[in-house]
Design a protein around this motif. Structure first.
Motif, PDB file in Angstrom:
ATOM      1  N   TYR A 158       0.839  -1.204   0.000  1.00  0.00           N
ATOM      2  CA  TYR A 158       0.000   0.000   0.000  1.00  0.00           C
ATOM      3  C   TYR A 158       0.872   1.252   0.000  1.00  0.00           C
ATOM      4  CZ  TYR A 158      -2.265   3.987   2.127  1.00  0.00           C
ATOM      5  OH  TYR A 158      -2.676   5.269   2.397  1.00  0.00           O
ATOM      6  N   GLY A 159       1.915   1.274   0.846  1.00  0.00           N
ATOM      7  CA  GLY A 159       2.784   2.439   0.931  1.00  0.00           C
ATOM      8  C   GLY A 159       3.427   2.779  -0.400  1.00  0.00           C
ATOM      9  N   ILE A 160       3.831   1.750  -1.135  1.00  0.00           N
ATOM     10  CA  ILE A 160       4.433   1.979  -2.452  1.00  0.00           C
ATOM     11  C   ILE A 160       3.380   2.459  -3.439  1.00  0.00           C
ATOM     12  CG2 ILE A 160       5.622   0.872  -4.391  1.00  0.00           C
ATOM     13  CD1 ILE A 160       7.355   1.235  -1.884  1.00  0.00           C
ATOM     14  N   LEU A 161       2.186   1.855  -3.406  1.00  0.00           N
ATOM     15  CA  LEU A 161       1.135   2.210  -4.363  1.00  0.00           C
ATOM     16  C   LEU A 161       0.611   3.629  -4.145  1.00  0.00           C
ATOM     17  CD1 LEU A 161      -0.931  -1.116  -4.603  1.00  0.00           C
ATOM     18  CD2 LEU A 161       0.645  -0.141  -6.296  1.00  0.00           C
ATOM     19  N   ALA A 163      -6.074   6.968  -0.972  1.00  0.00           N
ATOM     20  CA  ALA A 163      -5.859   5.949   0.058  1.00  0.00           C
ATOM     21  C   ALA A 163      -7.111   5.097   0.239  1.00  0.00           C
ATOM     22  CB  ALA A 163      -5.470   6.610   1.381  1.00  0.00           C
ATOM     23  N   TYR A 164      -8.256   5.740   0.279  1.00  0.00           N
ATOM     24  CA  TYR A 164      -9.517   5.000   0.438  1.00  0.00           C
ATOM     25  C   TYR A 164      -9.730   4.035  -0.734  1.00  0.00           C
ATOM     26  CZ  TYR A 164     -14.515   4.027   0.596  1.00  0.00           C
ATOM     27  OH  TYR A 164     -15.735   3.388   0.612  1.00  0.00           O
ATOM     28  N   LEU A 165      -9.486   4.497  -1.950  1.00  0.00           N
ATOM     29  CA  LEU A 165      -9.660   3.638  -3.132  1.00  0.00           C
ATOM     30  C   LEU A 165      -8.687   2.459  -3.091  1.00  0.00           C
ATOM     31  CD1 LEU A 165     -10.137   6.362  -5.900  1.00  0.00           C
ATOM     32  CD2 LEU A 165     -11.904   4.931  -4.838  1.00  0.00           C
ATOM     33  N   LEU A 166      -7.472   2.713  -2.607  1.00  0.00           N
ATOM     34  CA  LEU A 166      -6.486   1.625  -2.528  1.00  0.00           C
ATOM     35  C   LEU A 166      -6.878   0.587  -1.478  1.00  0.00           C
ATOM     36  CD1 LEU A 166      -3.071   3.505  -2.897  1.00  0.00           C
ATOM     37  CD2 LEU A 166      -4.034   1.806  -4.464  1.00  0.00           C
ATOM     38  N   ALA A 197      -7.290  -0.068   7.578  1.00  0.00           N
ATOM     39  CA  ALA A 197      -7.792   0.869   6.578  1.00  0.00           C
ATOM     40  C   ALA A 197      -7.917   2.271   7.162  1.00  0.00           C
ATOM     41  CB  ALA A 197      -9.136   0.386   6.044  1.00  0.00           C
ATOM     42  N   GLN A 198      -8.385   2.365   8.404  1.00  0.00           N
ATOM     43  CA  GLN A 198      -8.512   3.677   9.044  1.00  0.00           C
ATOM     44  C   GLN A 198      -7.144   4.353   9.171  1.00  0.00           C
ATOM     45  OE1 GLN A 198     -10.554   3.355  12.813  1.00  0.00           O
ATOM     46  NE2 GLN A 198     -12.292   2.291  11.908  1.00  0.00           N
ATOM     47  N   VAL A 199      -6.148   3.597   9.609  1.00  0.00           N
ATOM     48  CA  VAL A 199      -4.798   4.154   9.752  1.00  0.00           C
ATOM     49  C   VAL A 199      -4.283   4.641   8.402  1.00  0.00           C
ATOM     50  CG1 VAL A 199      -2.389   3.612  10.290  1.00  0.00           C
ATOM     51  CG2 VAL A 199      -4.216   2.792  11.791  1.00  0.00           C
ATOM     52  N   MET A 200      -4.501   3.850   7.362  1.00  0.00           N
ATOM     53  CA  MET A 200      -4.035   4.215   6.023  1.00  0.00           C
ATOM     54  C   MET A 200      -4.659   5.527   5.550  1.00  0.00           C
ATOM     55  SD  MET A 200      -4.108   0.535   4.090  1.00  0.00           S
ATOM     56  CE  MET A 200      -2.796  -0.675   4.297  1.00  0.00           C
ATOM     57  N   VAL A 201      -5.965   5.649   5.696  1.00  0.00           N
ATOM     58  CA  VAL A 201      -6.666   6.835   5.200  1.00  0.00           C
ATOM     59  C   VAL A 201      -6.325   8.067   6.041  1.00  0.00           C
ATOM     60  CG1 VAL A 201      -8.917   7.873   4.738  1.00  0.00           C
ATOM     61  CG2 VAL A 201      -8.538   5.458   4.215  1.00  0.00           C
ATOM     62  N   ILE A 202      -6.311   7.909   7.358  1.00  0.00           N
ATOM     63  CA  ILE A 202      -6.011   9.056   8.232  1.00  0.00           C
ATOM     64  C   ILE A 202      -4.590   9.559   7.999  1.00  0.00           C
ATOM     65  CG2 ILE A 202      -5.669   9.771  10.630  1.00  0.00           C
ATOM     66  CD1 ILE A 202      -7.987   7.832  11.359  1.00  0.00           C
ATOM     67  N   SER A 203      -3.630   8.645   7.920  1.00  0.00           N
ATOM     68  CA  SER A 203      -2.238   9.075   7.748  1.00  0.00           C
ATOM     69  C   SER A 203      -2.014   9.732   6.388  1.00  0.00           C
ATOM     70  CB  SER A 203      -1.282   7.892   7.919  1.00  0.00           C
ATOM     71  OG  SER A 203      -1.412   6.969   6.862  1.00  0.00           O
ATOM     72  N   SER A 204      -2.806   9.336   5.386  1.00  0.00           N
ATOM     73  CA  SER A 204      -2.648   9.914   4.046  1.00  0.00           C
ATOM     74  C   SER A 204      -3.094  11.366   3.995  1.00  0.00           C
ATOM     75  CB  SER A 204      -3.439   9.093   3.022  1.00  0.00           C
ATOM     76  OG  SER A 204      -4.828   9.259   3.223  1.00  0.00           O
ATOM     77  N   ALA A 205      -3.803  11.839   5.041  1.00  0.00           N
ATOM     78  CA  ALA A 205      -4.257  13.232   5.098  1.00  0.00           C
ATOM     79  C   ALA A 205      -3.231  14.141   5.758  1.00  0.00           C
ATOM     80  CB  ALA A 205      -5.580  13.311   5.857  1.00  0.00           C
ATOM     81  N   ALA A 206      -2.072  13.605   6.098  1.00  0.00           N
ATOM     82  CA  ALA A 206      -1.045  14.386   6.801  1.00  0.00           C
ATOM     83  C   ALA A 206      -0.460  15.457   5.881  1.00  0.00           C
ATOM     84  CB  ALA A 206       0.064  13.460   7.290  1.00  0.00           C
TER      85      ALA A 206
END
Length: 316
Positions: free
Chosen positions: A69-72, A246-249, A265-274
Motif C-alpha cells: 500500500y505504501g508503495i502504491l 488511500a480509500y480507493l487503494l 484501513a482507518q490508519v491508512m486513510v487518516i495518515s494519508s491526510a497528513a
C-alpha cells in the motif's frame, strides 16, 4: 457537530500546542535541528518501533500488504502530481519540487503522535503506521532525492542513505525478539533482558513530544506565505487527493477483508491526510531546488491540515 469538535479538541489541539511550543522556543533559543532530528530518527523512533512491533500481532500478510500500500499510494500521488505539473507547464525544477510536496507526507513527526492519541497507544495501529513510515523513508531517500538533484549523487548514494536508516533492522530485530520470547530459552534470557527492555520502553515514550517539538522547530525555519496559487494546488492534492486515493487503494487491496482490516484501513486513510513532509524542504535546500516553494507548501499544509485531518477522522 459535537463529535467533530470533540475529535478536534482531544486529538488535534494537543498536537498543535506541542508544535507551537517548539516553534516559539526555537525563535528564542535557536535549537540545533540536526541534533533533534538525529535523536528522533536513531533513538526514539527505533525504540517506539521495537516496542510496538514486539507487542503487536503482525502477520507476514499484514506487513506485506501495508508495505505494498505504501508503495502504491506513492505511485498514485506521483503520477497525478506529474500530470498536473505537465499540464500547467511548470519548469523542471518547480515540477520536481511540486511532485515532492504532494508525494511525501509527514508520516513520522505528525502521524505517529496523532495515531498514538487517537488509538490510545494501540500497538497494532502504531505498528501499521511505522511500516508506512518506512516506505515513505525509502521513497523520500530515493525518488525524492533523485527528483531534486536529478542524478547529481546517483542511485548508489540514495540506496546507501536508506540502508543507513535503523528502522528496517529494528523491525527484523523486533520480529526475532517476538519469536524468541515464545521459546523455552526465554526464561533464562529474560532476567538479562528486563533492564534493556525497560530502557527501550522509556525511550519510546519520549517519541511523541520530541516528534511534535521537532516539527515546530523545523517549521520555525520555513518562510510563511499564503499567496501563491501553486502552493494551494499542492496542498489540495496532498490533503484531499491523498485520503481519496488511500480509500480507493484500501478497496482495491481488500484491506477490510483482513484480520483487523477496518483498523488498518482507518490508519491508512487518516495518515494519508497528513501535511507535506518537512524533509521536502531539507531536500530542496540541500540541492537548491525551489526551496521557497517547498517551505511555503510545508507551512501552509501544516496550518490547513488541522481542519482537514479532523474531517477525515470524522468520516472514517
Amino acid at each position: 457537530m459535537s463529535y467533530f469538535l470533540t475529535i478536534f479538541s482531544e486529538n488535534i489541539v494537543p498536537i498543535f500546542i506541542q508544535i507551537l511550543l517548539g516553534y516559539f522556543l526555537h525563535k528564542k533559543f535557536k535549537f540545533q535541528i540536526g541534533t533533534l532530528t538525529k535523536i528522533q530518527l536513531y533513538v526514539l523512533v527505533p525504540a517506539l518501533l521495537f516496542t510496538k512491533v514486539s507487542q503487536a500481532e503482525l502477520s507476514g500478510d499484514i506487513v506485506g500488504r501495508v508495505f505494498l500500500y505504501g508503495i502504491l499510494i506513492f505511485l498514485c500521488l506521483f503520477i497525478v502530481s506529474s500530470i498536473v505539473a505537465k499540464l500547467l507547464k511548470y519548469p523542471k525544477t518547480l515540477a520536481n519540487a511540486f511532485i515532492n510536496s504532494v508525494c511525501f507526507y509527514n508520516s513520522g513527526n505528525f502521524c505517529l503522535p496523532l495515531l498514538e492519541l487517537l488509538y490510545k497507544g494501540d500497538p497494532f495501529a502504531t505498528s501499521v503506521q511505522i511500516i508506512i513510515l518506512m516506505t515513505q523513508n525509502i521513497t523520500t531517500n530515493t525518488v525524492g532525492i533523485f527528483n531534486s538533484c536529478r542524478g547529481k549523487n546517483g542511485a548508489k548514494k540514495a540506496v546507501m542513505s536508506v540502508l543507513k536508516m535503523p528502522m528496517p533492522y529494528v523491525l527484523v530485530s523486533a520480529i526475532l525478539f517476538k519469536l524468541l520470547s515464545n521459546t523455552q530459552a526465554w526464561s533464562s534470557i529474560e532476567p538479562f533482558w528486563r533492564p534493556v527492555g525497560s530502557a527501550i520502553s522509556m525511550l519510546s515514550q519520549g517519541m511523541i513530544p520530541m516528534a511534535l517539538f521537532t516539527l515546530g522547530v523545523q517549521l520555525a525555519n520555513t518562510k510563511i506565505s499564503f499567496k501563491v496559487p501553486k502552493v494551494y494546488l499542492s496542498n489540495f492534492l496532498r490533503l484531499v487527493g491523498g485520503p481519496v486515493m488511500a480509500y480507493l487503494l484500501t478497496l482495491l487491496l481488500g484491506i477490510r477483508n483482513m484480520d483487523n482490516g477496518s483498523l488498518i484501513a482507518q490508519v491508512m486513510v487518516i495518515s494519508s491526510a497528513a501535511p507535506t513532509a518537512v524533509n521536502t524542504v531539507i531536500i530542496a535546500v540541500e540541492f537548491d531546488n525551489e526551496p521557497e516553494f517547498a517551505s511555503q507548501a510545508v507551512f501552509s499544509a501544516t496550518a490547513l491540515c488541522s481542519i482537514n485531518v479532523t474531517m477525515v477522522i470524522f468520516l472514517v
